[in-house]
Design a protein around this motif. Structure first.
Motif, mmCIF file in Angstrom:
data_model
loop_
_atom_site.group_PDB
_atom_site.id
_atom_site.type_symbol
_atom_site.label_atom_id
_atom_site.label_comp_id
_atom_site.label_asym_id
_atom_site.label_seq_id
_atom_site.Cartn_x
_atom_site.Cartn_y
_atom_site.Cartn_z
ATOM 1 N N GLN A 218 0.827 -1.196 0.000
ATOM 2 C CA GLN A 218 0.000 0.000 0.000
ATOM 3 C C GLN A 218 0.866 1.252 0.000
ATOM 4 O OE1 GLN A 218 -3.499 0.381 2.639
ATOM 5 N NE2 GLN A 218 -2.602 2.306 3.383
ATOM 6 N N PRO A 223 -1.591 -2.314 -5.559
ATOM 7 C CA PRO A 223 -2.829 -2.919 -5.055
ATOM 8 C C PRO A 223 -2.516 -3.991 -4.033
ATOM 9 C CG PRO A 223 -2.354 -3.680 -7.282
ATOM 10 C CD PRO A 223 -1.388 -2.567 -7.000
ATOM 11 N N THR A 224 -3.333 -4.073 -3.016
ATOM 12 C CA THR A 224 -3.111 -5.053 -1.951
ATOM 13 C C THR A 224 -4.160 -6.150 -1.999
ATOM 14 O OG1 THR A 224 -4.400 -3.725 -0.387
ATOM 15 C CG2 THR A 224 -2.030 -3.345 -0.482
#
Length: 224
Positions: A218, A223-224
């Motif tokens: 993050q 994108p996580t």
């Protein structure tokens, strides 16, 4: 034959009875010998030691503040921070450079502060966990660790965050890791495997590793 009579004699094998008391006494003696300095063991006294070296003056720029200290030249940077400046955010874990809890930034590069002497960094800029936030505004990695629950007991967290900052800077400079597949790229893609490898010097005994990886992604804008 009486129970206490020796079993040795003509025609009888030599025997040695090992008791629990013998094992404990022998083990305790061996432990004490291994913890004594070699000079003390050789001389038979713990009072024989080399003279203490004279103190040295050192100036450290810590979290944008200058500190002038007079230290035993054998003082580690970690002990200077914790014991002389009350900056206890950097933790003493293993004290052997194996856990990463003491990680700080020297001129922007991460380092285990328990393995380096304070006098070596005279005049250099040191950033600890206490110097990351801007007033009430947390550093992006601090915010990400909170949002992704990247810590449990919190003991390793300061080292994890400082190490992650250094690691992201190394990645942006194009430094490869052991698992980097394409060395021709200007910067390796920060996959989960890359992040784990680059952060492998920081141990989390609570095993919050998936959350730590998510927090770092993050902060890196991924994108996580």
């Amino acid at each position: 034959m009486d129970d206490h009579e020796s079993n040795t004699g003509p025609g009888k094998p030599n025997t040695f009875e090992v008791t629990r008391r013998t094992v404990i006494e022998t083990g305790t003696t061996a432990l004490l010998l291994t913890t004594l300095p070699r000079a003390a063991v050789a001389a038979g006294s713990v009072d024989d030691h080399e003279p203490t070296p004279p103190p040295m003056n050192v100036e450290l720029q810590i979290n944008d503040r200058r500190h002038s200290l007079t230290l035993d030249p054998r003082t580690t940077l970690l002990d200077a921070l914790r014991e002389h400046l009350a900056l206890t955010g950097s933790k003493k874990g293993c004290d052997h450079g194996q856990c990463g809890a003491c990680t700080v930034l020297i001129e922007g590069r991460r380092i285990n502060s328990c393995l380096t002497l304070a006098v070596i960094h005279d005049g250099q800029s040191v950033t600890t966990i206490e110097g990351l936030a801007q007033g009430e505004k947390l550093h992006p990695l601090q915010t990400a660790f909170v949002e992704h629950d990247g810590f449990q007991c919190g003991y390793c967290t300061s080292g994890q965050i400082c190490s992650a900052i250094g690691m992201l800077a190394e990645s942006q400079l194009g430094m490869p890791s052991y698992v980097t597949e394409d060395l021709a790229q200007s910067a390796a893609e920060l996959t989960d495997a890359e992040i784990r490898e680059r952060m492998s010097g920081n141990i989390c005994r609570c095993a919050a590793y998936p959350n730590i990886v998510a927090a770092i992604k993050q902060a890196a804008g991924m994108p996580t």
